[in-house]
Write a protein that holds these residues in place. Sequence first.
Motif, PDB file in Angstrom:
ATOM      1  N   ALA A  77      -4.567  -4.961   1.775  1.00  0.00           N
ATOM      2  CA  ALA A  77      -2.982  -4.963   2.649  1.00  0.00           C
ATOM      3  C   ALA A  77      -2.374  -6.210   2.450  1.00  0.00           C
ATOM      4  N   ASP A  78      -3.218  -6.981   2.826  1.00  0.00           N
ATOM      5  CA  ASP A  78      -2.499  -8.173   2.541  1.00  0.00           C
ATOM      6  C   ASP A  78      -1.100  -8.656   1.161  1.00  0.00           C
ATOM      7  N   ARG A  79      -1.754  -8.037  -0.166  1.00  0.00           N
ATOM      8  CA  ARG A  79      -1.212  -7.983  -0.816  1.00  0.00           C
ATOM      9  C   ARG A  79       0.682  -6.802  -1.016  1.00  0.00           C
ATOM     10  N   TYR A  80      -0.295  -6.148  -0.617  1.00  0.00           N
ATOM     11  CA  TYR A  80       0.975  -4.487  -0.938  1.00  0.00           C
ATOM     12  C   TYR A  80       1.878  -4.617   0.381  1.00  0.00           C
ATOM     13  N   ARG A  81       1.270  -4.737   1.608  1.00  0.00           N
ATOM     14  CA  ARG A  81       1.882  -4.507   3.020  1.00  0.00           C
ATOM     15  C   ARG A  81       3.027  -4.438   3.131  1.00  0.00           C
ATOM     16  N   THR A  82       4.144  -5.681   2.154  1.00  0.00           N
ATOM     17  CA  THR A  82       5.205  -6.356   3.015  1.00  0.00           C
ATOM     18  C   THR A  82       6.189  -6.088   1.268  1.00  0.00           C
ATOM     19  N   VAL A  83       5.657  -5.305   0.306  1.00  0.00           N
ATOM     20  CA  VAL A  83       5.570  -5.806  -1.120  1.00  0.00           C
ATOM     21  C   VAL A  83       6.732  -3.898  -1.153  1.00  0.00           C
ATOM     22  N   PRO A  84       8.452  -3.843  -1.716  1.00  0.00           N
ATOM     23  CA  PRO A  84       9.089  -2.587  -1.506  1.00  0.00           C
ATOM     24  C   PRO A  84       8.626  -2.069  -2.799  1.00  0.00           C
ATOM     25  N   ASN A  85       7.888  -0.624  -2.092  1.00  0.00           N
ATOM     26  CA  ASN A  85       7.982   0.621  -2.884  1.00  0.00           C
ATOM     27  C   ASN A  85       6.142   0.524  -3.309  1.00  0.00           C
ATOM     28  N   ALA A  86       5.445  -0.272  -3.044  1.00  0.00           N
ATOM     29  CA  ALA A  86       4.055  -1.326  -2.903  1.00  0.00           C
ATOM     30  C   ALA A  86       3.044   0.669  -2.785  1.00  0.00           C
ATOM     31  N   SER A  87       3.922   1.496  -1.548  1.00  0.00           N
ATOM     32  CA  SER A  87       2.790   2.791  -1.037  1.00  0.00           C
ATOM     33  C   SER A  87       2.822   3.325  -2.178  1.00  0.00           C
ATOM     34  N   ALA A  88       3.874   3.888  -2.937  1.00  0.00           N
ATOM     35  CA  ALA A  88       4.389   4.294  -4.268  1.00  0.00           C
ATOM     36  C   ALA A  88       3.414   4.715  -5.249  1.00  0.00           C
ATOM     37  N   MET A  89       3.972   3.522  -5.646  1.00  0.00           N
ATOM     38  CA  MET A  89       2.630   2.953  -6.701  1.00  0.00           C
ATOM     39  C   MET A  89       0.935   2.773  -6.629  1.00  0.00           C
ATOM     40  N   ARG A 113     -14.485   9.846  -9.606  1.00  0.00           N
ATOM     41  CA  ARG A 113     -14.397   9.315  -7.740  1.00  0.00           C
ATOM     42  C   ARG A 113     -14.706  10.613  -7.431  1.00  0.00           C
ATOM     43  N   GLY A 114     -14.155  11.739  -7.688  1.00  0.00           N
ATOM     44  CA  GLY A 114     -14.829  12.470  -6.896  1.00  0.00           C
ATOM     45  C   GLY A 114     -13.877  14.357  -7.083  1.00  0.00           C
ATOM     46  N   GLY A 115     -13.119  13.973  -7.853  1.00  0.00           N
ATOM     47  CA  GLY A 115     -12.523  15.449  -8.300  1.00  0.00           C
ATOM     48  C   GLY A 115     -10.351  14.626  -7.752  1.00  0.00           C
ATOM     49  N   PRO A 116      -9.810  15.553  -8.118  1.00  0.00           N
ATOM     50  CA  PRO A 116      -8.326  14.821  -7.929  1.00  0.00           C
ATOM     51  C   PRO A 116      -7.966  15.113  -6.546  1.00  0.00           C
ATOM     52  N   LEU A 117      -7.133  14.315  -6.146  1.00  0.00           N
ATOM     53  CA  LEU A 117      -6.866  13.854  -5.157  1.00  0.00           C
ATOM     54  C   LEU A 117      -5.821  14.249  -4.968  1.00  0.00           C
ATOM     55  N   SER A 118      -4.865  15.059  -3.754  1.00  0.00           N
ATOM     56  CA  SER A 118      -3.519  15.463  -3.686  1.00  0.00           C
ATOM     57  C   SER A 118      -2.601  14.563  -3.199  1.00  0.00           C
ATOM     58  N   PRO A 119      -1.283  14.881  -3.092  1.00  0.00           N
ATOM     59  CA  PRO A 119      -0.644  12.971  -3.043  1.00  0.00           C
ATOM     60  C   PRO A 119      -0.219  13.651  -1.756  1.00  0.00           C
ATOM     61  N   LYS A 120      -0.471  13.787  -0.920  1.00  0.00           N
ATOM     62  CA  LYS A 120      -0.727  14.019   0.660  1.00  0.00           C
ATOM     63  C   LYS A 120      -1.856  13.477   1.249  1.00  0.00           C
ATOM     64  N   VAL A 126      -3.573   5.670   1.532  1.00  0.00           N
ATOM     65  CA  VAL A 126      -2.962   4.227   1.147  1.00  0.00           C
ATOM     66  C   VAL A 126      -2.596   4.064   2.954  1.00  0.00           C
ATOM     67  N   GLN A 127      -1.896   4.719   3.327  1.00  0.00           N
ATOM     68  CA  GLN A 127      -1.207   4.024   4.942  1.00  0.00           C
ATOM     69  C   GLN A 127      -2.628   3.530   5.598  1.00  0.00           C
ATOM     70  N   TRP A 128      -3.777   4.220   5.246  1.00  0.00           N
ATOM     71  CA  TRP A 128      -4.724   3.667   5.915  1.00  0.00           C
ATOM     72  C   TRP A 128      -5.738   2.628   5.637  1.00  0.00           C
ATOM     73  N   VAL A 129      -5.442   1.952   4.160  1.00  0.00           N
ATOM     74  CA  VAL A 129      -5.762   0.644   3.945  1.00  0.00           C
ATOM     75  C   VAL A 129      -4.732  -0.142   3.789  1.00  0.00           C
ATOM     76  N   LEU A 130      -3.238   0.063   4.160  1.00  0.00           N
ATOM     77  CA  LEU A 130      -2.363  -1.118   4.131  1.00  0.00           C
ATOM     78  C   LEU A 130      -2.041  -1.236   5.915  1.00  0.00           C
ATOM     79  N   SER A 131      -3.060  -0.603   6.697  1.00  0.00           N
ATOM     80  CA  SER A 131      -2.553  -0.578   8.251  1.00  0.00           C
ATOM     81  C   SER A 131      -4.082  -1.811   8.622  1.00  0.00           C
ATOM     82  N   GLN A 132      -4.927  -1.991   7.236  1.00  0.00           N
ATOM     83  CA  GLN A 132      -6.253  -2.744   7.499  1.00  0.00           C
ATOM     84  C   GLN A 132      -5.840  -3.891   8.016  1.00  0.00           C
TER      85      GLN A 132
END
Length: 132
Positions: A77-89, A113-120, A126-132
């Motif tokens: 979160a500290d590294r990517y929270r303010t990086v543009p387009n970090a969420s998409a990456m 890791r446990g199977g396919p993951l939908s984009p949603k 990602v939103q949860w991780v970036l909120s930490q």
Amino acid sequence: MPRRRIAAVFVRPRLPGGFLPARTTSLRTVAALLFAVQATGVLAQLPEPTELVDQQHCMFCHTLDAPFLAPSFHQIADRYRTVPNASAMLEEKLVHGGKAHWGDMAMPLPEDRGGPLSPKDAQTLVQWVLSQ
């Protein structure tokens, strides 16, 4: 006869009972609430998507606040929270796996890791991780 000066007094209009008009009161209330929320840091924190975290075995490599086999969620979160387009990456990395950005360990493929993951679902994580 000398002229008398009358001092102009500006009085804010009050409603019956001495209350300020709703607009002024609302502005004060909103400002106080925003200050309180910012001071506590509650605004940014999202609830953990526990089922997704468990399904994807996130805690096999990550922890909330200390590096383990991979960086902590706080470090990410500290590294990517303010990086543009970090969420998409980061979402792309979760959906397809990816090369190492921290040390030598790459993000495993979804099948490992446990199977396919939908984009949603990736966006939720990602939103949860970036909120930490």
